[in-house]
Design a protein around this motif. Structure first.
Motif, PDB file in Angstrom:
ATOM      1  N   THR A  38       0.529  -1.235   0.006  1.00  0.00           N
ATOM      2  CA  THR A  38      -0.039  -0.938  -0.148  1.00  0.00           C
ATOM      3  C   THR A  38       0.931   0.807  -0.296  1.00  0.00           C
ATOM      4  OG1 THR A  38      -0.574  -0.156   2.525  1.00  0.00           O
ATOM      5  CG2 THR A  38      -2.059  -1.028   1.685  1.00  0.00           C
ATOM      6  N   THR A  39       1.939   1.658  -0.160  1.00  0.00           N
ATOM      7  CA  THR A  39       2.819   2.388  -0.888  1.00  0.00           C
ATOM      8  C   THR A  39       2.328   3.372  -1.833  1.00  0.00           C
ATOM      9  OG1 THR A  39       3.970   1.029  -1.801  1.00  0.00           O
ATOM     10  CG2 THR A  39       4.692   1.127   0.064  1.00  0.00           C
ATOM     11  N   ALA A  40       2.522   4.639  -1.356  1.00  0.00           N
ATOM     12  CA  ALA A  40       2.387   5.858  -2.608  1.00  0.00           C
ATOM     13  C   ALA A  40       2.601   5.452  -3.806  1.00  0.00           C
ATOM     14  CB  ALA A  40       2.523   6.665  -2.277  1.00  0.00           C
ATOM     15  N   ALA A  41       4.063   4.576  -3.754  1.00  0.00           N
ATOM     16  CA  ALA A  41       4.029   3.879  -5.730  1.00  0.00           C
ATOM     17  C   ALA A  41       3.360   3.198  -5.916  1.00  0.00           C
ATOM     18  CB  ALA A  41       5.234   3.822  -5.613  1.00  0.00           C
ATOM     19  N   ALA A  42       3.454   2.305  -5.527  1.00  0.00           N
ATOM     20  CA  ALA A  42       2.396   0.492  -5.584  1.00  0.00           C
ATOM     21  C   ALA A  42       1.016   1.061  -6.080  1.00  0.00           C
ATOM     22  CB  ALA A  42       2.965  -0.777  -4.462  1.00  0.00           C
ATOM     23  N   VAL A  43       1.042   2.058  -5.152  1.00  0.00           N
ATOM     24  CA  VAL A  43      -1.171   2.303  -5.557  1.00  0.00           C
ATOM     25  C   VAL A  43      -1.255   2.818  -7.152  1.00  0.00           C
ATOM     26  CG1 VAL A  43      -2.943   2.868  -4.291  1.00  0.00           C
ATOM     27  CG2 VAL A  43      -1.448   1.868  -3.192  1.00  0.00           C
ATOM     28  N   LYS A  44      -0.380   4.234  -7.434  1.00  0.00           N
ATOM     29  CA  LYS A  44      -0.141   4.643  -8.197  1.00  0.00           C
ATOM     30  C   LYS A  44      -0.173   4.184  -9.413  1.00  0.00           C
ATOM     31  CE  LYS A  44       2.170   8.749 -10.663  1.00  0.00           C
ATOM     32  NZ  LYS A  44       3.243   9.970 -10.522  1.00  0.00           N
ATOM     33  N   ASN A  45       0.902   2.819  -9.574  1.00  0.00           N
ATOM     34  CA  ASN A  45       1.326   1.954 -10.510  1.00  0.00           C
ATOM     35  C   ASN A  45       0.328  -0.050 -10.311  1.00  0.00           C
ATOM     36  OD1 ASN A  45       2.765   0.730 -12.300  1.00  0.00           O
ATOM     37  ND2 ASN A  45       3.093  -1.207 -10.815  1.00  0.00           N
ATOM     38  N   ARG A  46      -0.883   0.700  -9.613  1.00  0.00           N
ATOM     39  CA  ARG A  46      -1.721  -0.115  -9.651  1.00  0.00           C
ATOM     40  C   ARG A  46      -2.337   1.003 -10.829  1.00  0.00           C
ATOM     41  NH1 ARG A  46      -0.737  -2.365  -4.466  1.00  0.00           N
ATOM     42  NH2 ARG A  46      -2.663  -1.167  -3.679  1.00  0.00           N
ATOM     43  N   GLN A  47      -2.818   1.940 -10.739  1.00  0.00           N
ATOM     44  CA  GLN A  47      -4.167   2.756 -10.845  1.00  0.00           C
ATOM     45  C   GLN A  47      -4.110   3.031 -12.084  1.00  0.00           C
ATOM     46  OE1 GLN A  47      -4.392   5.923  -7.975  1.00  0.00           O
ATOM     47  NE2 GLN A  47      -5.210   4.665  -6.483  1.00  0.00           N
ATOM     48  N   LYS A  48      -2.941   3.021 -12.724  1.00  0.00           N
ATOM     49  CA  LYS A  48      -2.858   3.095 -14.342  1.00  0.00           C
ATOM     50  C   LYS A  48      -3.458   2.426 -14.910  1.00  0.00           C
ATOM     51  CE  LYS A  48       2.373   4.117 -14.068  1.00  0.00           C
ATOM     52  NZ  LYS A  48       4.230   3.621 -13.976  1.00  0.00           N
TER      53      LYS A  48
END
Length: 230
Positions: free
Chosen positions: A118-128
């Motif tokens: 749930t890190t910001a980077a992981a969440v942003k990548n999943r949302q792409k």
């Protein structure tokens, strides 16, 4: 928000039918308008299409035995009037056996979605890759047809699904990979229900308008009314 239409054909065969609504002149229409004309119980949008009039479907579309477009893609949802609608790889189907066919994207690979990072980077990548999605699956041994419509692209609200996530959700119903199909998504994703005498859009289209006009729509109709109209 995800909306589910689930048909148990052992219980509803001969009572309701899947149908495809479209205008033969290629003019796009809002699915709720077609639902009102057909007294449908429920409806979603269909598969990919050209977005200007006269429009035409991009993939295979067969309605009441007539091929509107012959360009079959990975997977197809097929059925006969009042019968079990099932999804199968198009290459394994004999489309001549069915009155209705609607094709879309298959799933060539599958990996379990991970929601643990749930890190910001992981969440942003999943949302792409997330977007509003319309999709369907079937379970042959249970004669179930499952259609899903997911809202998306709303900041602070529904952000949509990746294709792998919609496949994962169908898997939770017990749907096999080969029995899933991804239909048109984005601003075309819509789902509605008849409530009393009203035809109500349940989903929230991402283009911020009540509905988008599309080439065709999947409708669930009363089989007796279907006979009157066709």
């Amino acid at each position: 928000m995800i909306y589910w239409l689930v048909m148990e054909w052992d219980k509803c065969a001969g009572k309701v039918s899947l149908d495809i609504a479209y205008n033969e002149n290629g003019r796009r229409e809002m699915p709720t308008t077609w639902a009102r004309q057909r007294d449908a119980f429920a409806w979603v949008n269909g598969s990919y299409h050209k977005t200007s009039d006269p429009s035409e479907p991009i993939y295979e579309l067969k309605v009441r035995g007539k091929e509107v477009k012959h360009n079959p893609y990975d997977q197809s949802l097929v059925w006969n009037r009042g019968g079990y609608g099932h999804v199968q790889r198009t290459a394994e189907l004999k489309l001549d056996d069915y009155e209705y066919a609607i094709s879309g994207d298959g799933y060539t690979a599958y990996s379990e979605p991970s929601f643990t990072n749930t890190t910001a980077a992981a969440v942003k990548n999943r949302q792409k890759g997330r977007a509003p999605r319309t999709f369907a699956g079937s379970i042959p041994e249970k004669k179930l047809t499952i259609i899903g419509a997911a809202d998306g692209r709303f900041s602070g609200g529904s952000i949509g699904l990746e294709c792998n996530e919609e496949r994962w959700l169908l898997g939770k119903w017990g749907v096999d990979l080969k029995n899933c199909v991804n239909l048109d998504g984005g601003g075309s994703t819509m789902c509605g229900l008849k409530e009393g005498d009203k035809y109500v859009l349940q989903s929230r289209p991402s283009n911020q308008k009540p509905e988008r006009r599309v080439h065709h729509s999947i409708q669930i109709v009363d089989i007796t009314e279907w006979k009157k109209q066709h």
